[in-house]
Design a protein around this motif. Structure first.
Motif, mmCIF file in Angstrom:
data_model
loop_
_atom_site.group_PDB
_atom_site.id
_atom_site.type_symbol
_atom_site.label_atom_id
_atom_site.label_comp_id
_atom_site.label_asym_id
_atom_site.label_seq_id
_atom_site.Cartn_x
_atom_site.Cartn_y
_atom_site.Cartn_z
ATOM 1 N N ILE A 1 0.872 -1.193 -0.105
ATOM 2 C CA ILE A 1 -0.061 0.226 -0.014
ATOM 3 C C ILE A 1 0.951 0.963 -0.123
ATOM 4 O O ILE A 1 1.815 1.305 0.825
ATOM 5 C CB ILE A 1 -0.817 -0.007 1.307
ATOM 6 C CG1 ILE A 1 -1.883 -1.163 1.094
ATOM 7 C CG2 ILE A 1 -1.773 1.224 1.341
ATOM 8 C CD1 ILE A 1 -2.838 -1.387 2.494
ATOM 9 N N HIS A 2 0.637 2.099 -0.911
ATOM 10 C CA HIS A 2 1.146 3.498 -1.057
ATOM 11 C C HIS A 2 0.241 4.796 -1.034
ATOM 12 O O HIS A 2 -0.844 4.532 -1.531
ATOM 13 C CB HIS A 2 2.208 3.554 -2.484
ATOM 14 C CG HIS A 2 3.400 2.768 -2.269
ATOM 15 N ND1 HIS A 2 4.602 3.335 -2.443
ATOM 16 C CD2 HIS A 2 3.808 1.359 -2.264
ATOM 17 C CE1 HIS A 2 5.588 2.453 -2.481
ATOM 18 N NE2 HIS A 2 4.954 1.327 -2.402
ATOM 19 N N ASP A 3 0.692 5.717 -0.340
ATOM 20 C CA ASP A 3 0.110 7.053 -0.620
ATOM 21 C C ASP A 3 0.511 7.567 -1.518
ATOM 22 O O ASP A 3 1.995 8.072 -1.745
ATOM 23 C CB ASP A 3 0.268 7.846 0.773
ATOM 24 C CG ASP A 3 -0.320 9.316 0.545
ATOM 25 O OD1 ASP A 3 -0.545 9.776 -0.348
ATOM 26 O OD2 ASP A 3 -0.667 9.680 1.718
ATOM 27 N N LEU A 4 0.031 7.955 -2.797
ATOM 28 C CA LEU A 4 0.393 8.258 -4.044
ATOM 29 C C LEU A 4 0.766 9.693 -4.042
ATOM 30 O O LEU A 4 1.752 10.115 -4.825
ATOM 31 C CB LEU A 4 -0.577 8.357 -5.278
ATOM 32 C CG LEU A 4 -0.798 6.637 -5.516
ATOM 33 C CD1 LEU A 4 -1.744 6.262 -6.661
ATOM 34 C CD2 LEU A 4 0.409 5.788 -5.816
ATOM 35 N N VAL A 5 0.246 10.628 -3.301
ATOM 36 C CA VAL A 5 0.563 11.927 -2.964
ATOM 37 C C VAL A 5 2.065 11.898 -2.265
ATOM 38 O O VAL A 5 2.793 12.879 -2.929
ATOM 39 C CB VAL A 5 -0.458 12.770 -2.532
ATOM 40 C CG1 VAL A 5 0.043 14.203 -1.948
ATOM 41 C CG2 VAL A 5 -1.797 12.648 -3.282
ATOM 42 N N ARG A 6 1.969 11.059 -1.386
ATOM 43 C CA ARG A 6 3.466 11.189 -0.591
ATOM 44 C C ARG A 6 4.405 10.792 -1.680
ATOM 45 O O ARG A 6 5.507 11.282 -1.887
ATOM 46 C CB ARG A 6 3.184 10.286 0.617
ATOM 47 C CG ARG A 6 4.389 10.151 1.075
ATOM 48 C CD ARG A 6 4.242 9.343 2.615
ATOM 49 N NE ARG A 6 5.408 9.389 3.277
ATOM 50 C CZ ARG A 6 6.496 8.369 3.366
ATOM 51 N NH1 ARG A 6 6.344 7.500 2.260
ATOM 52 N NH2 ARG A 6 7.516 8.216 4.073
ATOM 53 N N ASP A 7 4.256 9.452 -2.503
ATOM 54 C CA ASP A 7 5.006 9.218 -3.507
ATOM 55 C C ASP A 7 5.511 10.283 -4.449
ATOM 56 O O ASP A 7 6.780 10.588 -4.866
ATOM 57 C CB ASP A 7 4.584 7.883 -4.327
ATOM 58 C CG ASP A 7 4.610 6.571 -3.465
ATOM 59 O OD1 ASP A 7 5.084 6.605 -2.498
ATOM 60 O OD2 ASP A 7 4.164 5.596 -4.105
ATOM 61 N N MET A 8 4.517 10.997 -4.851
ATOM 62 C CA MET A 8 4.669 12.221 -5.730
ATOM 63 C C MET A 8 5.814 13.164 -5.083
ATOM 64 O O MET A 8 6.605 13.747 -5.743
ATOM 65 C CB MET A 8 3.523 12.978 -6.367
ATOM 66 C CG MET A 8 3.787 14.306 -7.291
ATOM 67 S SD MET A 8 2.020 14.550 -7.966
ATOM 68 C CE MET A 8 1.248 15.107 -6.116
ATOM 69 N N LYS A 9 5.449 13.606 -3.912
ATOM 70 C CA LYS A 9 6.213 14.522 -3.256
ATOM 71 C C LYS A 9 7.694 13.864 -3.247
ATOM 72 O O LYS A 9 8.662 14.747 -3.137
ATOM 73 C CB LYS A 9 5.838 14.787 -1.883
ATOM 74 C CG LYS A 9 4.710 15.648 -1.716
ATOM 75 C CD LYS A 9 3.630 16.021 -0.354
ATOM 76 C CE LYS A 9 2.467 16.702 -0.351
ATOM 77 N NZ LYS A 9 2.233 16.961 0.912
ATOM 78 N N GLN A 10 7.818 12.601 -2.889
ATOM 79 C CA GLN A 10 9.144 12.083 -2.816
ATOM 80 C C GLN A 10 9.885 11.800 -4.235
ATOM 81 O O GLN A 10 11.187 11.631 -4.163
ATOM 82 C CB GLN A 10 9.054 10.848 -2.051
ATOM 83 C CG GLN A 10 8.762 10.683 -0.633
ATOM 84 C CD GLN A 10 9.041 9.500 0.082
ATOM 85 O OE1 GLN A 10 8.747 8.392 -0.428
ATOM 86 N NE2 GLN A 10 9.252 9.492 1.337
ATOM 87 N N GLU A 11 9.200 12.357 -5.297
ATOM 88 C CA GLU A 11 9.965 12.055 -6.515
ATOM 89 C C GLU A 11 10.054 13.497 -7.230
ATOM 90 O O GLU A 11 10.694 13.663 -8.144
ATOM 91 C CB GLU A 11 8.748 11.444 -7.360
ATOM 92 C CG GLU A 11 8.586 9.968 -7.213
ATOM 93 C CD GLU A 11 7.430 9.187 -7.947
ATOM 94 O OE1 GLU A 11 7.270 8.026 -7.873
ATOM 95 O OE2 GLU A 11 6.602 10.110 -8.734
ATOM 96 N N TYR A 12 9.527 14.523 -6.416
ATOM 97 C CA TYR A 12 9.909 16.098 -6.991
ATOM 98 C C TYR A 12 11.254 16.267 -7.398
ATOM 99 O O TYR A 12 11.567 17.068 -8.392
ATOM 100 C CB TYR A 12 9.257 16.951 -5.955
ATOM 101 C CG TYR A 12 7.855 17.223 -6.100
ATOM 102 C CD1 TYR A 12 7.113 16.836 -6.933
ATOM 103 C CD2 TYR A 12 7.150 18.135 -4.854
ATOM 104 C CE1 TYR A 12 5.973 17.134 -6.735
ATOM 105 C CE2 TYR A 12 5.891 17.979 -4.769
ATOM 106 C CZ TYR A 12 5.071 17.842 -5.900
ATOM 107 O OH TYR A 12 3.737 17.900 -5.688
#
Length: 306
Positions: free
Chosen positions: A253-264
């Motif tokens: 399970i992933h929080d996709l918004v959190r993933d996006m922030k970690q990809e910035y």
């Protein structure tokens, strides 16, 4: 030939880990973290508890930090100490399919679908039957200019074999939110290679033991740790080949918004990074926080005299 599988986990032994530990001809090393359940046990394999990592190199441990997937770095060092000739880096939610780890291209010449591009980087996902998707870490600015028309058959010598993943593929959070794909990659697309560097991950990738000194999962840069490691390794002259899906990813399970922030940091820097690395691989230092570079220098000390 000694072959070692490396992963890290905060879960009890998963289906994937149980299958990896049963792989004949392979040895499994699982690196624990502070959230890994107490009493973690493998029937066949090596579990490296947090206190053992601290004993091995407390300064490096501090530089990496806890509760992060980059603890896997200690698994790379374990594999090096075991004199592994091939190292597989895997995730504990990637369930191996039949034939995983067999007939590897690493260390030998292999005929591939060879792509030539004028762009600074190659996207392997776009060359498959899912051309609307892209690999995590591919520079977003290049997406509309991807062109796979210059394809030929060519023989290359592989240092890295980056296998694909059926199920939930390794795409970035933007791509996943837009498409939410469930993939079954056509084997006809593989193996493939290109005249430019391309991203590969640490969830289902095979490396020559010769790569280990220069293969480092940079901490403190979010979800670009393995992507920038892949670009750096290729800039150092190691050849990557992307191969057929050999796992099914039953993604945790992933929080996709959190993933996006970690990809910035990747969204902002990937294009400039690949352009700079071609000129000077060590220019990666310009993109890394001081703590990350400190960890890399500590890691490399374990290879002095190797």
């Amino acid at each position: 030939m000694r072959k070692v599988i490396v992963t890290t986990t905060i879960n009890p032994p998963t289906e994937a880990v149980r299958k990896f530990q049963s792989m004949m001809g392979w040895e499994l090393v699982v690196i624990g973290d502070q959230k890994t359940p107490q009493g973690y046990h493998l029937d066949r394999g090596i579990y490296v508890a947090p206190e053992e990592q601290e004993k091995y190199d407390a300064v490096l441990s501090e530089a990496i930090g806890w509760n992060c997937i980059q603890r896997r770095i200690f698994g790379l060092l374990w594999a090096h100490d075991m004199k592994a000739e091939i190292v597989a880096v895997v995730d504990d939610d990637n369930i191996p399919l039949s034939g995983w780890g067999e007939n590897l291209a690493v260390g030998r010449e292999v005929e591939v679908n060879y792509y030539e591009t004028s762009l600074p980087a190659f996207d392997p996902v776009g060359a498959t039957n899912y051309s609307h998707l892209w690999h995590r870490g591919y520079p977003l600015e290049l997406l509309p200019r991807r062109d796979y028309s210059q394809r030929s058959r060519k023989t290359v010598r592989a240092d890295i074999q980056a296998d694909f993943w059926n199920g939930d593929p390794d795409i970035d959070a933007v791509c996943r939110m837009e498409h939410a794909p469930e993939c079954e990659f056509s084997p006809a697309a593989f193996p493939m290679a290109a005249n430019k560097m391309g991203p590969f991950n640490s969830q289902n990738t095979f490396l020559s033991g010769r790569c280990l000194r220069d293969y480092f999962l940079f901490p403190h840069i979010g979800r670009m740790d393995d992507i920038w490691a892949s670009y750096y390794l290729q800039a150092k002259g190691f050849r990557a080949v992307w191969s057929r899906a050999s796992v099914y990813q039953q993604r945790n399970i992933h929080d996709l918004v959190r993933d996006m922030k970690q990809e910035y940091c990747g969204y902002e820097n990937n294009l400039r990074l690949v352009q700079d690395l071609v000129v000077d691989p060590e220019s990666i230092a310009n993109y890394l926080p001081e703590r990350s570079m400190q960890a890399f220098e500590l890691y490399k000390k374990h290879f002095n005299g190797a």
